[in-house]
Structures are given as C-alpha cells and as structure tokens.
Design an enzyme around this catalytic site. Sequence first.
Site, PDB file in Angstrom:
ATOM      1  N   ASP A 145     -19.448  16.253  16.358  1.00 44.38           N
ATOM      2  CA  ASP A 145     -19.004  15.829  15.036  1.00 44.38           C
ATOM      3  C   ASP A 145     -20.044  14.951  14.330  1.00 44.38           C
ATOM      4  O   ASP A 145     -20.962  15.463  13.702  1.00 44.38           O
ATOM      5  CB  ASP A 145     -17.657  15.124  15.136  1.00 44.38           C
ATOM      6  CG  ASP A 145     -16.860  15.155  13.839  1.00 44.38           C
ATOM      7  OD1 ASP A 145     -17.350  15.729  12.853  1.00 44.38           O
ATOM      8  OD2 ASP A 145     -15.742  14.619  13.816  1.00 44.38           O
ATOM      9  N   ASP A 146     -19.879  13.624  14.409  1.00 45.04           N
ATOM     10  CA  ASP A 146     -20.802  12.667  13.788  1.00 45.04           C
ATOM     11  C   ASP A 146     -21.283  11.721  14.890  1.00 45.04           C
ATOM     12  O   ASP A 146     -20.779  10.597  15.031  1.00 45.04           O
ATOM     13  CB  ASP A 146     -20.099  11.888  12.671  1.00 45.04           C
ATOM     14  CG  ASP A 146     -19.649  12.792  11.540  1.00 45.04           C
ATOM     15  OD1 ASP A 146     -20.458  13.067  10.639  1.00 45.04           O
ATOM     16  OD2 ASP A 146     -18.481  13.233  11.580  1.00 45.04           O
ATOM     17  N   GLU A 150      -6.753  18.197  11.873  1.00 39.92           N
ATOM     18  CA  GLU A 150      -7.141  16.964  12.558  1.00 39.92           C
ATOM     19  C   GLU A 150      -6.227  15.853  12.033  1.00 39.92           C
ATOM     20  O   GLU A 150      -5.280  15.466  12.686  1.00 39.92           O
ATOM     21  CB  GLU A 150      -8.608  16.621  12.315  1.00 39.92           C
ATOM     22  CG  GLU A 150      -9.032  15.340  13.056  1.00 39.92           C
ATOM     23  CD  GLU A 150     -10.335  14.755  12.558  1.00 39.92           C
ATOM     24  OE1 GLU A 150     -10.952  13.994  13.324  1.00 39.92           O
ATOM     25  OE2 GLU A 150     -10.727  15.025  11.407  1.00 39.92           O
ATOM     26  N   HIS A 193     -20.047  22.191  15.588  1.00 42.77           N
ATOM     27  CA  HIS A 193     -19.405  21.219  14.692  1.00 42.77           C
ATOM     28  C   HIS A 193     -20.178  19.910  14.800  1.00 42.77           C
ATOM     29  O   HIS A 193     -19.871  19.043  15.622  1.00 42.77           O
ATOM     30  CB  HIS A 193     -17.940  21.028  15.106  1.00 42.77           C
ATOM     31  CG  HIS A 193     -17.142  20.163  14.179  1.00 42.77           C
ATOM     32  ND1 HIS A 193     -15.761  20.233  14.104  1.00 42.77           N
ATOM     33  CD2 HIS A 193     -17.498  19.205  13.294  1.00 42.77           C
ATOM     34  CE1 HIS A 193     -15.324  19.349  13.221  1.00 42.77           C
ATOM     35  NE2 HIS A 193     -16.370  18.706  12.730  1.00 42.77           N
ATOM     36  N   HIS A 236     -22.204  17.269  11.917  1.00 41.92           N
ATOM     37  CA  HIS A 236     -22.641  16.933  10.561  1.00 41.92           C
ATOM     38  C   HIS A 236     -23.984  16.218  10.656  1.00 41.92           C
ATOM     39  O   HIS A 236     -24.071  15.142  11.253  1.00 41.92           O
ATOM     40  CB  HIS A 236     -21.615  16.030   9.888  1.00 41.92           C
ATOM     41  CG  HIS A 236     -20.253  16.638   9.791  1.00 41.92           C
ATOM     42  ND1 HIS A 236     -19.828  17.350   8.686  1.00 41.92           N
ATOM     43  CD2 HIS A 236     -19.210  16.656  10.668  1.00 41.92           C
ATOM     44  CE1 HIS A 236     -18.588  17.768   8.882  1.00 41.92           C
ATOM     45  NE2 HIS A 236     -18.196  17.364  10.083  1.00 41.92           N
ATOM     46  N   HIS A 243     -12.577  22.548   8.094  1.00 41.81           N
ATOM     47  CA  HIS A 243     -11.879  21.479   8.815  1.00 41.81           C
ATOM     48  C   HIS A 243     -10.388  21.605   8.518  1.00 41.81           C
ATOM     49  O   HIS A 243      -9.980  21.663   7.356  1.00 41.81           O
ATOM     50  CB  HIS A 243     -12.357  20.116   8.343  1.00 41.81           C
ATOM     51  CG  HIS A 243     -13.710  19.720   8.839  1.00 41.81           C
ATOM     52  ND1 HIS A 243     -14.812  20.531   8.734  1.00 41.81           N
ATOM     53  CD2 HIS A 243     -14.136  18.590   9.463  1.00 41.81           C
ATOM     54  CE1 HIS A 243     -15.859  19.916   9.258  1.00 41.81           C
ATOM     55  NE2 HIS A 243     -15.476  18.733   9.705  1.00 41.81           N
TER      56      HIS A 243
END
Length: 337
Positions: A277-278, A199, A16, A18, A196
Amino acid sequence: MDALSFALACPKAELHMHIEGSLEPELAFELAQRNGIALPYANAAELRAAYDFEDLQSFLDLYYACAQVLITERDFHDLMFAYLQRAHADGIVRAEVFFDPQTHTERGIDIKTVIDGLWSGAQEAERRFGISTALILCFLRHLPEQAAFDTLQQAEPYLDRIVGFGLDSSEKGHPPSKFERVFARCRELGKYVVAHAGEEGPPAYITEALDLLKADRIDHGVRSVEDAAVLERVARERIPLTVCPLSNVRLCVFDKMELHTLPQLLAAGANVTLNCDDPAYFGGYLGDNIRAVQAAFDWDIATWYSLARNSLESTFASPAQKASWVARLDAMLHAAS
C-alpha cells in the site's frame, strides 16, 4: 526451508503500492532541500513520529503534505527507483505501481514530468535488477468526476506507458458509481481497470466496482466477508483482492493483525494477494507485511506458494511472462519440498 524463508525469497508480484506512499522521511527531506521547500518538521525522525493515524483521512492529510517535495522529473525518478530497489530485495519480479497525477498537477506540476520521471526510474531498475514494472494511473475519488476526465485527457499522449487506471483516496462518501463514465472511457482506450473498494467503504462498493466500473481487480476488498454473496462472487469469479495487511491495521480497519479477515478470505477460496500500500507510512514494504502476517497466522509453505502464485497470475503482464514467473516459483517450491 521454513515457511517464512520461502515466503520472503520466492518470486512474487506487488499489485497495490502507491508510489507517493513510498516517500521515506529521509528522501522527503533530501528532496525538500533540493527544491527549497520547508517541511513542518525539524527532521526525518520527527516526521516519522507523525505517522500515527486514526483513520484513512488522517493519513491522507500527511500524505498530500509530504508530496509537495516532488517537483522535478529527477524527483519522481528517484522516488520510483528507491521503491523498486526495496521491492527487488523482497523478491518482487513484477510491480504494478499506482501513481496519483492529480496530487501533482493541482500544484502546477506537468503530468509529463510525473510520468517521464516514474518511467525512467522504472527503466533504470529493470536494467539493474531485472524487475518488471507497469504504471497504473489512479483518479482521486474525493475530487469531481470532471477532474478525472481532465486528468485522463492529459494522460492520453502517454498511454503507451500506462497499463491501467485505478480509483483511490477517501472511500467514504465517494462510491465507485461516481466515476462510471470515466472508467467506461478507460475501457474504450483498451486499458485495465482496478478500484479501491471494501476497506473503509461497505461491501456494496465492491459490487459497484465490479458491475459499473468493470474492475479487473479489487484493491483491498477485506470487508467482502461481511456480505456472503459478495464473498462468494469474488471467490467464484477469481477476482484478485490486493490486500494490504499492515496498512489495514495502521488505519484501524482492524485493531490488530490477528483480527484481520485474511483467514476468512482464504477459507472462502478468494484470490488473495499481499501488498504494502503506502509502505513509508504503514510500517514497511512487502517483506515486512509477510513477516507480520506469518507472526499472526503461522501459515505453511503451501499457503505462501498460493499467495505468490495468485500475485503472479493476477498481473497485467503477458501470458508468456506470467508462465515464466510461475515456472520459477514452481521450481522453488520443488526445491523446498
């Protein structure tokens, strides 16, 4: 070897991440200069100071603004290679990387430019570091269903470079059911599906992603603890949950790491994996997430072994490749015992 050292050094997968979210301020300014684009910040330090988010949407606004610097195949190559270099340093042997072509095609960037650049960056990293990479094309859920179908059609000439399809962007008000027909087509094409869910959205979104999209993995899923039936199901069916701890805290899903639902998920037997994630926006890469989680929960080597094994076995790699990575992990556990 202590537990943290084991967690950082052991072979693991990242499921996961991006790629647009790995755009560090320094690289953003380098690409902006290369492409003649003016960013609304004086320098990298000022841009980094803007990374103080109230929620997912406040992050997305900045995320899309920074993505404007990505123009050429070389830009996407450099972005991918920079991430994979950091991933290799964190012990990652397999990275299944999300990318958002709609972020770029809406700006007039050809999807071929995006995919060719990311692919060449991944190939260079494999040659130099031995890291295995797969691409997962994500649809932006705040856009209409037809926009996703259009993107899928654009991507079809490059399906040999795409292992699966995902669903990301703003969760609130955009349930997985909105894209049921799109993902039916993705499955017809023989591709894996991730989404996703759970969350910012409710546990019911996890159920929709599993039942309607036929998702192979749930990205995030941290709110599954709010519904006993959902939690029991994801644990029983060994649905991988690609949890991103630092991201969850930075986006105010949890006020601090000690309040994260990770312990409840593990206690329920959920198939948890850790991811970043990011990372450029949320406080760091996988190693940084591991350090933060260990500081909060003080897990032992056995727990970190289970998390690493979960990640390797939850990849979309071949069974033989998974077995090879798990054998390396087992050897490291034996050496640490």
